[in-house]
Design a protein around this motif. Structure first.
Motif, short mmCIF file in Angstrom:
data_model
loop_
_atom_site.label_atom_id
_atom_site.label_comp_id
_atom_site.label_asym_id
_atom_site.label_seq_id
_atom_site.Cartn_x
_atom_site.Cartn_y
_atom_site.Cartn_z
N GLU A 48 4.82 5.14 -4.72
CA GLU A 48 4.46 3.93 -3.97
C GLU A 48 3.51 4.23 -2.82
OE1 GLU A 48 8.12 1.85 -3.17
OE2 GLU A 48 8.19 1.28 -5.29
N SER A 53 1.48 3.79 -14.15
CA SER A 53 0.60 2.71 -13.71
C SER A 53 0.91 1.42 -14.47
CB SER A 53 -0.86 3.10 -13.90
OG SER A 53 -1.02 4.08 -14.89
N ARG A 66 2.26 -1.29 -13.85
CA ARG A 66 1.99 -2.57 -13.21
C ARG A 66 0.60 -3.11 -13.59
NH1 ARG A 66 3.66 -1.93 -7.19
NH2 ARG A 66 5.73 -1.44 -7.90
N ARG A 67 -0.36 -2.16 -13.66
CA ARG A 67 -1.72 -2.55 -14.00
C ARG A 67 -1.85 -3.07 -15.43
NH1 ARG A 67 -4.06 2.55 -12.98
NH2 ARG A 67 -5.36 2.35 -14.82
N CYS A 109 0.47 -4.88 -16.96
CA CYS A 109 1.39 -5.99 -17.19
C CYS A 109 0.77 -7.30 -16.74
CB CYS A 109 2.67 -5.79 -16.39
SG CYS A 109 3.80 -4.69 -17.21
N LYS A 110 1.11 -8.35 -17.47
CA LYS A 110 0.71 -9.69 -17.05
C LYS A 110 1.89 -10.61 -17.32
CE LYS A 110 -3.37 -12.57 -17.08
NZ LYS A 110 -4.59 -12.91 -17.79
N GLY A 168 4.81 -10.25 -16.65
CA GLY A 168 5.98 -9.50 -17.13
C GLY A 168 5.84 -8.93 -18.52
N SER A 186 -3.52 7.21 -13.33
CA SER A 186 -2.61 6.54 -12.40
C SER A 186 -3.30 5.94 -11.17
CB SER A 186 -1.56 7.52 -11.92
OG SER A 186 -2.16 8.48 -11.06
#
Ligand SMILES: Nc1ncnc2c1ncn2[C@@H]1O[C@H](COP(=O)(O)OP(=O)(O)OP(=O)(O)O)[C@@H](O)[C@H]1O
Ligand SMILES: [Mg+2]
Length: 496
Positions: free
Chosen positions: A329, A357, A359-360, A362-363, A365, A413
């Motif tokens: 983080e 990575s 989060r990058r 994902c859309k 969820g 990352s």
């Protein structure tokens, strides 16, 4: 010449989508050390695993002392006098060093047939003594460093009293000193009549230990040469199929703002008042011998081990890092020394690369599988990951290609600070250059990179600044171009 100890004719093996070995011939003579070289995925481990009985061949013939054999399993191989040191270490972490060395061969008491523990311990000590190493044989393997594990694995193979030993990258994690002793051991084994097949990505090792070398490329044998006719350039050309050009393509870096400052980092008894700063775009090399504390420093910085004293600032702000989650983080990435640590073997390449990575990718969820796959494809091309398909499970990749996936994961990352612990160990010569190119790109993109390495040419050529570590302290610092190999080595030993 006399009859070969081992003769392999037309050895053949295919996996779905891969012709791992394509009619390979090889012969091995008594007291010969035969190098087996090739890029990641060329078929070296497959070749050795067939001889050691852990993989079955599709075709071809194997002769031992002129007698055709059909090697059925590892026990059978051992009965035939063949032992192997595996590339992916095969020790059981929960057992002790002694138990591992004699796994499946624990000595029994004469009366009642129980296990003879004192004898087990004594014999294990003896096996390690022969290698000239002092590891506590009662220690659990899970508590050992990677170099010590490798030595344990070597001691196990040597203690089997076999006539043919197959070494699959046995020395990659050894310190220089341990490696020297190991080479000495190889010569001693040879004298006793043992024959050896030796796989290594350190081309400079070959002339030290090998009598002849065979090069594989894409599962095919290119040629076998006596060592004195095989200089490094020739070998590289045979392995890669072309000239590779500049081995260390270092770009000029533009140093930006400070991204990391470490003050007085201490773990009592192990790391002493470590201080460093790292800037955007900078590649900071940390050189030291095995056991100098480099990996411990990385682990502490990444929140794996607790620090006793010290402060960490990222982009000028003090941060508390007490777990890898905190570290990620805060913008840190860490490619560990044991690359396979962080891989999910049962999963395919794309999720392994995007894991830190996610989060990058994902859309709302949901994971954007197409993006994930495209990204993975990019790294497969850039790093030359040898695989029949993008969605291949990690467990089916060759050792070096697994390591490339681990590296791709951190390259992808977008960490602000990337700690790379021996990033090119076990990676073939051509791919190393690609790794350096990607490291350059990341630094141009503004990441600060800490490059931990025991390869002198690598730190000297790739780092903008070098810190030398010894016994848990930074003992010297050099700017790019300031130090020679001798300077670095002298700084390491000066402190001792
Ligand atoms: N169990 C398996 N299932 C599917 N494919 C496999 C399997 N084992 C190996 N392969 C494939 O066979 C080829 C040869 O692999 P091998 O492990 O022999 O390479 P290597 O020369 O030892 O490479 P490295 O230098 O990376 O260790 C690779 O393309 C690999 O992906
Ligand atoms: Mg291999």
């Amino acid at each position: 010449m006399s009859l070969p100890v081992l003769k392999v004719e037309g050895l053949d093996k295919s996996y779905p989508g891969v012709h791992a070995l394509d009619h390979v011939d090889l012969d091995l003579y008594e007291m010969e050390v035969h190098g087996l070289l090739g890029e990641n995925g060329a078929g070296k481990s497959t070749f050795m695993k067939i001889l050691s009985g852990s993989v079955l061949k599709d075709g071809g013939r194997i002769f031992i002392h002129g007698q055709e054999v059909n090697i059925a399993n590892p026990q059978h191989a051992r009965q035939l006098g063949i032992g192997m040191v595996y590339q992916e270490l095969s020790l059981i972490p929960e057992l002790t060093v002694a138990e591992n060395i004699f796994l499946g061969r624990w000595p029994r008491r004469k009366i009642f047939g129980g296990i003879d523990w004192p004898q087990l311990v004594a014999r294990a000590k003896d096996a390690l003594d022969k290698l000239g190493v002092s590891i506590n044989v009662k220690e659990r393997v899970s508590n050992l460093g990677i170099g010590e594990r490798q030595l344990t694995e070597i001691a196990r193979a040597i203690s089997m009293n076999v006539k043919i030993i197959l070494f699959d990258e046995p020395s990659s994690a050894l310190s220089d000193e341990e490696r020297e002793r190991f080479f000495y051991m190889i010569h001693a084994l040879k004298e006793t009549g043992v024959s050896i097949i030796y796989v290594s990505h350190r081309l400079s090792e070959a002339p030290r230990v090998c009598d002849r070398v065979t090069v594989l490329r894409d599962g095919k044998k290119i040629d076998t040469l006596p060592m004195d006719r095989a200089d490094e350039e020739t070998l590289i050309r045979m392995m890669v199929g072309r000239d590779v050009g500049e081995k260390f393509p270092k770009d000029e870096t533009k140093e930006g703002k400070e991204v990391l400052r470490v003050k007085d980092l201490t773990i009592y008894g192990r790391l002493h008042h470590l201080e460093l700063t790292l800037h955007q775009g900078e590649i900071l090399g940390i050189f030291g011998l095995m056991g100098a504390g480099r990996t411990e420093f990385a682990r502490a910085l990444f929140g794996i081990d607790r620090i006793d004293e010290g402060k960490i600032f990222i982009e000028g702000r003090r941060v508390g890092i007490s777990s890898p989650k905190d570290a990620i983080e805060a913008g840190l990435g860490y490619l560990t020394e044991d690359k396979l640590d962080g891989l999910l073997m049962q999963m395919t390449i794309p999720p392994n690369i995007t894991l830190p990575s996610l989060r990058r990718f994902c859309k709302f969820g949901f994971i954007k599988h197409n993006d994930e796959k495209e990204t993975a494809k990019g790294y497969i091309e850039d790093l030359g990951i040898h695989t029949p398909r993008v969605a291949q499970k990690i467990e089916f990749l060759s050792g070096g290609n697994q390591q490339k996936v681990a590296l791709a994961k951190w390259l992808c990352s977008q960490s602000k600070i990337l700690i790379l612990d021996e990033p090119t160990r076990g990676i073939d010569v051509g791919s190393k250059i690609e790794v350096y190119r990607l490291i350059n790109e990341l630094s141009k993109g503004g990441a600060g990179i800490i490059l931990i390495s025991s390869e002198l040419p690598e730190v000297l050529n790739m780092a903008d600044r070098i810190l030398v570590m010894s016994d848990g302290s930074f003992v010297a610092a050099y700017n790019r171009g300031e130090a020679s190999q001798e300077d670095l080595l002298r700084s390491v030993v000066a402190k001792k």
